[in-house]
Write a protein that holds these residues in place. Structure first.
Motif, PDB file in Angstrom:
ATOM      1  N   ARG A  13       0.817  -1.197   0.000  1.00  0.00           N
ATOM      2  CA  ARG A  13       0.000   0.000   0.000  1.00  0.00           C
ATOM      3  C   ARG A  13       0.858   1.256   0.000  1.00  0.00           C
ATOM      4  NH1 ARG A  13      -3.686  -2.186   4.746  1.00  0.00           N
ATOM      5  NH2 ARG A  13      -4.995  -3.657   3.615  1.00  0.00           N
ATOM      6  N   ARG A  14       0.353   2.262  -0.652  1.00  0.00           N
ATOM      7  CA  ARG A  14       1.078   3.534  -0.689  1.00  0.00           C
ATOM      8  C   ARG A  14       0.983   4.221   0.675  1.00  0.00           C
ATOM      9  NH1 ARG A  14       1.322   5.688  -6.198  1.00  0.00           N
ATOM     10  NH2 ARG A  14       0.846   7.800  -5.453  1.00  0.00           N
ATOM     11  N   PRO A  15       2.057   4.849   1.115  1.00  0.00           N
ATOM     12  CA  PRO A  15       1.992   5.606   2.373  1.00  0.00           C
ATOM     13  C   PRO A  15       0.930   6.703   2.278  1.00  0.00           C
ATOM     14  CG  PRO A  15       4.262   5.391   1.608  1.00  0.00           C
ATOM     15  CD  PRO A  15       3.392   4.919   0.488  1.00  0.00           C
ATOM     16  N   VAL A  16       0.212   6.911   3.367  1.00  0.00           N
ATOM     17  CA  VAL A  16      -0.830   7.933   3.411  1.00  0.00           C
ATOM     18  C   VAL A  16      -0.284   9.164   4.140  1.00  0.00           C
ATOM     19  CG1 VAL A  16      -3.132   8.518   4.249  1.00  0.00           C
ATOM     20  CG2 VAL A  16      -2.653   6.210   3.397  1.00  0.00           C
ATOM     21  N   LEU A  46       3.117  14.858  -3.780  1.00  0.00           N
ATOM     22  CA  LEU A  46       3.121  13.676  -2.915  1.00  0.00           C
ATOM     23  C   LEU A  46       2.665  12.435  -3.669  1.00  0.00           C
ATOM     24  CD1 LEU A  46       1.724  15.209   0.395  1.00  0.00           C
ATOM     25  CD2 LEU A  46       4.047  14.387  -0.002  1.00  0.00           C
ATOM     26  N   ALA A  47       1.642  12.592  -4.508  1.00  0.00           N
ATOM     27  CA  ALA A  47       1.168  11.451  -5.297  1.00  0.00           C
ATOM     28  C   ALA A  47       2.245  10.976  -6.253  1.00  0.00           C
ATOM     29  CB  ALA A  47      -0.096  11.837  -6.061  1.00  0.00           C
ATOM     30  N   GLU A  48       2.927  11.912  -6.888  1.00  0.00           N
ATOM     31  CA  GLU A  48       4.002  11.568  -7.812  1.00  0.00           C
ATOM     32  C   GLU A  48       5.134  10.835  -7.100  1.00  0.00           C
ATOM     33  OE1 GLU A  48       7.389  14.150 -10.026  1.00  0.00           O
ATOM     34  OE2 GLU A  48       5.328  14.800 -10.426  1.00  0.00           O
ATOM     35  N   ALA A  49       5.336  11.173  -5.817  1.00  0.00           N
ATOM     36  CA  ALA A  49       6.410  10.551  -5.028  1.00  0.00           C
ATOM     37  C   ALA A  49       5.983   9.216  -4.430  1.00  0.00           C
ATOM     38  CB  ALA A  49       6.860  11.499  -3.923  1.00  0.00           C
ATOM     39  N   GLY A  50       4.774   8.753  -4.745  1.00  0.00           N
ATOM     40  CA  GLY A  50       4.352   7.420  -4.316  1.00  0.00           C
ATOM     41  C   GLY A  50       3.449   7.370  -3.120  1.00  0.00           C
ATOM     42  N   CYS A  51       2.906   8.521  -2.699  1.00  0.00           N
ATOM     43  CA  CYS A  51       2.019   8.571  -1.531  1.00  0.00           C
ATOM     44  C   CYS A  51       0.560   8.745  -1.946  1.00  0.00           C
ATOM     45  CB  CYS A  51       2.408   9.734  -0.616  1.00  0.00           C
ATOM     46  SG  CYS A  51       4.014   9.568   0.167  1.00  0.00           S
ATOM     47  N   THR A  52      -0.323   8.464  -1.011  1.00  0.00           N
ATOM     48  CA  THR A  52      -1.735   8.800  -1.158  1.00  0.00           C
ATOM     49  C   THR A  52      -2.011  10.011  -0.277  1.00  0.00           C
ATOM     50  OG1 THR A  52      -2.394   6.517  -1.579  1.00  0.00           O
ATOM     51  CG2 THR A  52      -4.105   8.028  -0.816  1.00  0.00           C
ATOM     52  N   PRO A  53      -2.224  11.186  -0.871  1.00  0.00           N
ATOM     53  CA  PRO A  53      -2.529  12.374  -0.073  1.00  0.00           C
ATOM     54  C   PRO A  53      -3.954  12.300   0.462  1.00  0.00           C
ATOM     55  CG  PRO A  53      -1.683  12.941  -2.269  1.00  0.00           C
ATOM     56  CD  PRO A  53      -2.082  11.504  -2.305  1.00  0.00           C
TER      57      PRO A  53
END
Length: 256
Positions: A13-16, A46-53
């Motif tokens: 899962r992507r980090p939130v 943040l989304a581009e860096a692999g996170c879920t904002p």
């Protein structure tokens, strides 16, 4: 997330990363509304860096979401209520929502207690200082004698100030350049530094431009407008720290 999870699906899962919302009046489909919003660049970077904002409205109990987060971004916004640090309001201070201030303080405090990676921008850095018992200069030009940190122009204009960073600091490692400069738009700044914080960056005129929480893996405050330029380094560093926390938490729970 830093809550109890297990199994390989959790690891994937992507980090939130929570983003504290701001409220603003807008006109939509001919109607006047007040909305909770975030700067799109914070979301996109943040989304581009692999996170879920995740947008976090500043309502009572907002801090209860911390257990579901892997990181927190506290962006720029309006002035803080000076009563939070025991000062009367300067004529230039605009503090529209003391209740939102208190909610955001509680959220930031809970996030730091949980060890979440934190990026605090502009107002966010000021909030970080006040949380630790510090105070603010309410109108910086009264101190510096110039408006270079918030240029007086008809349009929104970023001030450019040379930036001196402390060698070996987190912010120096993130920016990794010989002659950094700010892209700022603020009329308030750190006055008395809060306990447990270290100044790691100053403008050429001595204004505090970066602070870090001592003995925290990743808790940085910057006074400049990160997100208003194409520079993604701070967002990428926050995303990396959030991802590392998720992996560490998942590994710890998988052992048990």
């Amino acid at each position: 997330m830093n809550s109890v999870t297990n199994g390989s699906a959790s690891d994937r899962r992507r980090p939130v990363v929570g983003i504290c919302a701001r409220t603003a009046p807008v006109t939509l489909q001919g109607g006047d509304l007040v909305v909770s919003l975030a700067l799109q660049s914070h979301v996109a970077f943040l989304a581009e860096a692999g996170c879920t904002p995740l947008l976090l409205p500043l309502a009572p109990g907002a801090e209860e979401i911390v257990g579901r987060l892997d990181g927190l971004l506290v962006p720029g916004g309006p002035d803080l209520d000076p009563a939070l640090y025991g000062a009367p309001a300067h004529p230039a201070t605009r503090a529209p929502d003391p209740a939102a201030d208190r909610s955001e303080l509680s959220l930031m405090e809970r996030a730091l207690e949980a060890g979440l990676p934190l990026l605090a921008i502009c107002r966010g850095m000021q909030l970080l200082n006040v949380l630790h018992g510090g105070t603010l200069h309410q109108h910086l030009s009264d101190v510096t004698g110039h408006d270079g940190h918030r240029p007086r122009t008809a349009d929104f204009t970023l001030g450019r100030q040379p930036l001196k960073l402390v060698p070996g600091s987190l912010i120096a490692a993130v920016l990794d350049e010989d002659e950094p400069e700010t892209a700022c738009h603020h009329h308030q700044a750190v006055d008395r530094l809060g306990s447990g914080l270290a100044v790691t960056g100053r403008a050429g005129d001595g204004t505090v431009e970066a602070v870090e929480v001592v003995d925290h893996p990743f808790a940085i405050g910057v006074q400049w407008e990160s997100g208003y330029t194409a520079d993604k380094r701070l967002h990428q560093a926050l995303a990396h720290a959030a991802g590392s926390l998720r992996k560490e938490t998942s590994a710890a729970f998988s052992i048990h």
